[in-house]
Enzyme design. Structure first.
Site, PDB file in Angstrom:
ATOM      1  N   ASP A 130     -55.548  21.314  68.217  1.00 47.57           N
ATOM      2  CA  ASP A 130     -54.420  20.663  67.550  1.00 47.57           C
ATOM      3  C   ASP A 130     -54.938  19.454  66.791  1.00 47.57           C
ATOM      4  OD1 ASP A 130     -51.679  19.691  66.970  1.00 47.57           O
ATOM      5  OD2 ASP A 130     -51.116  21.199  68.432  1.00 47.57           O
ATOM      6  N   HIS A 201     -51.559  21.461  62.280  1.00 50.10           N
ATOM      7  CA  HIS A 201     -52.108  21.036  63.576  1.00 50.10           C
ATOM      8  C   HIS A 201     -53.630  21.193  63.602  1.00 50.10           C
ATOM      9  CE1 HIS A 201     -48.238  20.301  65.497  1.00 50.10           C
ATOM     10  NE2 HIS A 201     -47.780  21.407  64.944  1.00 50.10           N
ATOM     11  N   GLU A 262     -45.385  24.550  61.968  1.00 43.78           N
ATOM     12  CA  GLU A 262     -45.296  23.188  61.426  1.00 43.78           C
ATOM     13  C   GLU A 262     -46.450  22.854  60.474  1.00 43.78           C
ATOM     14  OE1 GLU A 262     -42.906  21.043  65.046  1.00 43.78           O
ATOM     15  OE2 GLU A 262     -45.067  21.112  65.227  1.00 43.78           O
TER      16      GLU A 262
HETATM   17  C1  TNX Z   1     -43.162  21.596  68.512  1.00 46.24           C
HETATM   18  S1  TNX Z   1     -43.368  24.501  69.460  1.00 46.24           S
HETATM   19  C2  TNX Z   1     -44.454  22.070  68.424  1.00 46.24           C
HETATM   20  C3  TNX Z   1     -45.523  21.395  69.177  1.00 46.24           C
HETATM   21  C4  TNX Z   1     -45.036  20.177  69.891  1.00 46.24           C
HETATM   22  C5  TNX Z   1     -43.677  20.457  70.512  1.00 46.24           C
HETATM   23  C6  TNX Z   1     -43.158  19.298  71.320  1.00 46.24           C
HETATM   24  C7  TNX Z   1     -44.401  24.437  68.329  1.00 46.24           C
HETATM   25  C8  TNX Z   1     -44.880  25.716  67.874  1.00 46.24           C
HETATM   26  N1  TNX Z   1     -44.782  23.251  67.802  1.00 46.24           N
HETATM   27  O1  TNX Z   1     -46.587  21.084  68.311  1.00 46.24           O
HETATM   28  O2  TNX Z   1     -45.964  19.845  70.881  1.00 46.24           O
HETATM   29  O3  TNX Z   1     -42.766  20.756  69.490  1.00 46.24           O
HETATM   30  O4  TNX Z   1     -42.069  19.684  72.105  1.00 46.24           O
END
Ligand code: TNX
Length: 455
Positions: A130, A201, A262
């Site tokens: 990440d 990430h 994301e």
């Molecule tokens: C969203 S769930 C994210 C993570 C974070 C999380 C915190 C997902 C695929 N991405 O990077 O850690 O929310 O709750």
């Protein structure tokens, strides 16, 4: 084929038998299933496969009582006379452990494998990379761990109001460590599924090899969605093809995670290129539901539906297999009660009862979808869980409720919490799990003054 009525589980008048060991025979029946018969003659296990025997032995351990979960001490000698006919509802009963935001030492990962096994869970999804850290030893690109496996500092609490901790954090697993984890899990019929997250990430990788990114920068010391995603150069795709080759060499799982979540502004071509590469390696790509937005998925892709269940429904209608993990039900980093005593409260309130009440099969499904619902997983993100003690607090006892949801038929047992308190928490105590007591955190489990961000 579902030949067996289930669950047919009864204790024969509470009669106790001397425990003299067990005998296993293989019989036909649903995968992972078994029949356990205990009487004065001993224990007979009829298992449908090796996983079924494992599941039966975990049940037998439960029948022996909490003492059976201690590493040493007097062995329990009696069990109830009973017949139990049982098999799992879903084939994918998973847990995602984020070992990137906070590194979890190998010994603790092994302990979690054992805890999954105790709960008859069978998939461990390891989120290995990440923005805040790269945990996978890659022999071809050593700077991924030399540079990417540690950060100078960490935000202590939610980024909107917290300060920094003022100390470095890091760690990584060698390929030998990971092979050991895979083998330890395999012995317990648990599949370890690795994930290397692209194209978002990825700041830890960019810190190690700036040519992968656009803006440079070090391993991230903050939490949240990072704008600095991987670039779209062909050389970046080549780099990741090499990384995924090593990943597939270490992890024999059919399913290989590539993230995809994301990634602001990224067009998704890199995800498709790596997905095709995974397929060429004879495996199946696994990504978060954002991958549905970047064009048709590579055939065989499995989708993890986390932003609700809609992504999962869409994917199944398009013929893709799905794992449900909606954040409003199974995000174990989310706060466990309304109380201000919850340590670093983030997300929406997700109580033990909320997790138990969840039904993984959405009502919208007709059963005619070409894609399959493989099962579900609980996700343990660790921005705010900086040690195994904190992970225990977030995971338990909610993970026990989740295990019940993915194992048992959809009907809910109003006695679940009582059974948990009477029978299961003593087992967790015996195992040394630092769970959240039903009445709220122990004083030493609180983190007064460390800001969260409750939703
Ligand atoms: C969203 S769930 C994210 C993570 C974070 C999380 C915190 C997902 C695929 N991405 O990077 O850690 O929310 O709750």
């Amino acid at each position: 084929m579902n030949l067996l009525p289930r669950p047919v589980s009864y204790v024969d008048g509470g009669r106790l038998c001397a425990y003299k060991g067990w005998e296993t025979v293989l019989v036909d029946g649903p995968a992972g299933g078994y029949r356990l018969l205990s009487s004065d003659d001993g224990v007979l296990i009829e298992a449908h496969d090796a996983a079924g025997e494992m599941n039966a032995l975990q049940t037998l351990r439960q029948l022996l009582g909490a003492q059976a979960f201690r590493a040493a001490g007097e062995k329990p000698a009696v069990i109830p006379a009973c017949e139990i006919v049982d098999h799992p509802r879903f084939e994918w009963r998973g847990v995602m452990l984020d070992v990137a935001r906070h590194f979890l030492p190998k010994r603790e990962v092994l302990r979690y494998v054992e805890l999954l096994s105790v709960h008859k869970l069978n998939v461990l999804h390891l989120h290995l990379t990440d923005d805040q850290g790269w945990r996978f030893e890659c022999r071809r690109y050593p700077k991924l761990t030399e540079v990417g496996s540690w950060r100078e500092d960490s935000r202590f609490g939610d980024r909107r109001s917290a300060g920094l901790k003022g100390r470095p954090h890091g760690g990584f697993y060698t390929q030998d460590d990971l092979r050991e984890i895979v083998e330890y899990a395999r012995q317990r019929h648990i599949t370890v599924i690795p994930e290397i997250d692209i194209p978002g990430h990825s700041q830890a990788a960019i810190a190690a090899y700036p040519e992968l990114g656009v803006h440079g920068g070090g391993v991230w010391t903050d939490w949240g969605v990072n704008e600095r995603v991987l670039n779209t150069e062909e050389s970046t795709a080549d780099f990741y093809r090499n990384v995924f080759d090593e990943l597939m060499d270490v992890f024999p799982s059919e399913i290989i995670g590539l993230g995809g979540d994301e990634a602001p502004g990224h067009d998704g071509e890199l995800v498709r290129a790596i997905a095709r590469h995974i397929v060429r390696g004879g495996r199946r790509p696994y990504g978060w539901d954002e991958i549905l937005e970047s064009g048709p998925l590579v055939e065989g892709t499995v989708v993890a539906s986390w932003r609700g269940v809609e992504g999962g429904i869409t994917a199944m209608r398009a013929g893709h297999d799905v794992v449900m993990c909606p954040e409003e039900h199974v995000y174990l980093d989310y706060r466990q009660s309304e109380s201000l005593d919850e340590p670093i409260p983030v997300g929406t309130v997700t109580t033990l009862e909320d997790v138990y009440a969840w039904e993984p099969v959405p009502a919208e499904l007709t059963g005619e979808e070409p894609g399959r619902l493989l099962g579900a997983q609980a996700n343990i993100w660790t921005e705010h869980l900086d040690s195994a003690r904190r992970v225990d607090y977030a995971a338990f006892p909610r993970l026990a409720a989740f295990a019940e949801v993915v194992w048992s038929p959809p009907e809910k047992d109003p006695g679940f919490v009582r059974r948990l308190a009477e029978h299961h928490l003593p087992r967790l105590d015996a195992l040394g799990v630092e769970y959240r007591p039903l009445s709220g955190p122990h004083p030493w489990q609180r983190l007064p003054g460390v800001p969260g961000f409750p939703r």
